[in-house]
Enzyme design. Structure first.
Site, PDB file in Angstrom:
ATOM      1  CD  GLU A  73      -1.508   2.362   1.761  1.00  0.00           C
ATOM      2  OE1 GLU A  73      -2.485   3.460   1.513  1.00  0.00           O
ATOM      3  OE2 GLU A  73      -0.551   2.710   2.264  1.00  0.00           O
ATOM      4  CD  GLU A  74       2.707   3.405   3.869  1.00  0.00           C
ATOM      5  OE1 GLU A  74       2.624   4.435   3.138  1.00  0.00           O
ATOM      6  OE2 GLU A  74       2.221   3.690   4.963  1.00  0.00           O
TER       7      GLU A  74
END
Length: 390
Positions: A169-170
């Site tokens: 996600e990052e």
């Protein structure tokens, strides 16, 4: 006074001939007595949160946390599927029994930004520090415990609720993009876990950006008329860009521009023949405005043949809005993006953003989540699941 009390206790135990046993201060958790969650479940929450935060899981290095979390969920009699996103990168999908196509999904991410900071409890036991403690392993731990508690109390049954913890996600959203492209999901309600200060996210801004390149002509700095200064062209163009009025949204507020990187030139005595800037817009509304903005300004520039722009995120992403008018919850407007960007193939009946901790500390060296926020998140996730099942 606390240390004095411990010393007195030590002498009393020794005098009585009892073995000296008491917890180290660094191992004590302190929290409000007003929570509804049972003491065993609170202990289980802290235990799981510690397990997760102790494992380094910077984006692209999530294998250990994926497998350890999968083992934990299986040990609590949940069915677990490991979704292979790439080599040694696995999403963790868990549910009760055999029915994995559930009405409600609790989801968060198990990767973190760099660098890794170890797990640590504050002096008075009210804060838990460490990379991912709030973003987003606090959400992951709270979601797991809320699922187990709802199940044990008979509040949910097979087919009601599932858990999805994604990688990446990052750094690009790879885990959720895999789900969006490969899983025929039918969730009615998806609850995204991110730091929202235990409030419901109203929405978050979209994004657009890319790389701006300027080509000049090198020459000796003593004869600037023989060259074309790429840095000067870039600075003038960025000044024009910064003067533009960006779109506003009544809920999300102003759009914004961040000039994240500027590079150009090789030496003070050389007219630079190349300059570059990396740009990032936070899009509150009107995505097309941003798609047209830089090409339009380039067209108007007298240096149009020397300026190029390349988008790094395609056509960009518009803002995302969530369900935030739910009884018993406060709301908050957020400036960051989430995996809701990527889970976009199907229309969801309810889309909710909630989690413990604050984004203001999430990527810093002092990242932490409070014990009370962590416990409250379990209680609130249970309420949100029940809301989604109505």
């Amino acid at each position: 006074m606390l240390f004095a009390s411990l010393i007195v206790t030590c002498f009393s135990l020794l005098a009585a001939g009892s073995p000296l046993q008491f917890p180290l201060l660094s191992e004590l958790y302190q929290y409000s007595p007003d929570h509804d969650l049972s003491k065993p479940k609170i202990d289980q929450l802290f235990e799981l949160h510690k397990l997760l935060v102790q494992i380094p899981s910077v984006s692209y290095s999530e294998y250990e946390v994926s497998t350890k979390l999968a083992d934990y969920l299986r040990s609590h009699q949940l069915s677990v599927d490991l979704q292979r996103v790439a080599e040694n990168r696995y999403n963790v999908f868990a549910y009760k029994g055999y029915q994995n196509d559930t009405k409600v999904l609790l989801t968060s991410h198990i990767d973190t930004v760099p660098p890794f900071f170890p797990y640590k409890i504050s002096k008075y036991g009210k804060r838990i520090y460490g990379r991912g403690s709030t973003d987003a392993k606090g959400s992951v731990a709270a979601q797991v415990i809320s699922f187990l508690d709802l199940l044990e109390n008979g509040d949910i049954k097979e087919g009601d609720l599932s858990l999805l913890f994604v990688v990446g996600e990052e750094n690009g959203g790879h885990g959720m993009q895999y789900v969006n492209s490969n899983i025929d999901y039918h969730w009615e309600t998806v609850i995204f876990g991110e730091p929202t200060e235990n409030k419901l996210g109203v929405g978050h801004k979209g994004g657009y950006g890319g790389v701006l390149n300027v080509t000049g002509l090198a020459s000796h700095s003593g004869y600037p008329e023989l060259g074309i200064n790429a840095n000067t062209i870039l600075v003038e163009f960025l000044s024009t860009l910064l003067s533009q009025k960006l779109p506003f949204d009544d809920l999300l507020g102003n759009s914004s521009l961040n000039i994240g990187e500027i590079n150009g030139g090789v030496a003070a005595n050389v007219i630079p023949d190349h300059a570059q800037a990396i740009l990032s817009f936070r899009v509150a509304s009107h995505l097309k405005f941003f798609q047209d903005l830089i090409p339009g300004l380039i067209k108007e520039s007298k240096y149009r043949d020397r300026i190029e722009f390349f988008s790094t995120i395609g056509k960009g992403r518009g803002p995302v809005f969530f369900d935030y008018k739910i009884d018993g919850f406060e709301s908050i407007v957020l400036g960051y993006g989430t995996d809701a960007f990527s889970l976009s193939r199907k229309q969801l009946k309810n889309k909710i953003l909630y989690g413990p901790g604050s984004i203001h500390v999430a990527h810093g060296a002092n990242e932490f989540v409070s014990t009370d926020d962590l416990i409250k998140a379990v209680e609130d996730y249970k309420k949100l699941v029940k809301y989604g099942l109505k």
